[in-house]
Design an enzyme around this catalytic site. Structure first.
Site, mmCIF file in Angstrom:
data_model
loop_
_atom_site.group_PDB
_atom_site.id
_atom_site.type_symbol
_atom_site.label_atom_id
_atom_site.label_comp_id
_atom_site.label_asym_id
_atom_site.label_seq_id
_atom_site.Cartn_x
_atom_site.Cartn_y
_atom_site.Cartn_z
ATOM 1 N N ALA A 10 0.818 -1.213 0.000
ATOM 2 C CA ALA A 10 0.000 0.000 0.000
ATOM 3 C C ALA A 10 0.855 1.269 0.000
ATOM 4 C CB ALA A 10 -0.928 0.006 1.220
ATOM 5 N N CYS A 11 2.161 1.123 0.102
ATOM 6 C CA CYS A 11 3.080 2.264 0.199
ATOM 7 C C CYS A 11 3.767 2.509 -1.145
ATOM 8 C CB CYS A 11 4.122 1.973 1.278
ATOM 9 S SG CYS A 11 5.485 3.153 1.353
ATOM 10 N N GLY A 12 3.624 3.711 -1.681
ATOM 11 C CA GLY A 12 4.234 4.053 -2.956
ATOM 12 C C GLY A 12 5.748 3.956 -2.931
#
Length: 133
Positions: A10-12
């Protein structure tokens, strides 16, 4: 070369780091640390290998950091580790482990120095262009 990434899909920043590793021709061991948190021993090893403080590994944004009062300097390293183990979202990411070293890859291009064959040019999800040094 064996590469391990402690990853949050979920983390870019984590996604960009993983993409840079893969673009270098390496398929890393991907540990989704929210599903499979590291043990206390492993977390301590990672902090030591990165050469950072336990507090420097804490993630504030999007976590219970403030609600738990973790900004208070009263917390010992052991207590902060307890909190990270109880709430893995508090562990900042991505952490990349290679034979060349262990690093918290924020920004994602911090991974370049850890790879044998880093990409010459990479375009992040937000369009930012990264050139290998």
């Amino acid at each position: 070369m064996t590469v391990t990434i402690y990853h949050n899909p979920a983390c870019g920043t984590s996604r960009n780091t993983l993409a840079m590793i893969r673009q270098s021709g390496t398929e890393p061991v991907v540990i989704e640390y929210l599903k499979t948190p590291p043990s206390r021993e492993r977390l301590v090893e990672l902090v030591k290998a990165m050469g950072i403080s336990v507090r420097a590994l804490l993630r504030e944004k999007g976590t219970p950091y403030r609600d738990l009062g973790l900004d208070d300097p009263k917390w010992s390293d052991e207590e902060l580790i307890d909190q990270m183990l109880g709430h893995p979202i508090l562990i900042n990411r991505p952490i990349v482990v290679t034979p060349k070293g262990t690093r918290l890859c924020r920004p994602s291009e911090a991974v370049i120095d850890l790879l044998d064959d880093p990409v010459g040019r990479f375009v992040k999800e937000d369009g930012e262009v990264v050139e290998a040094r």
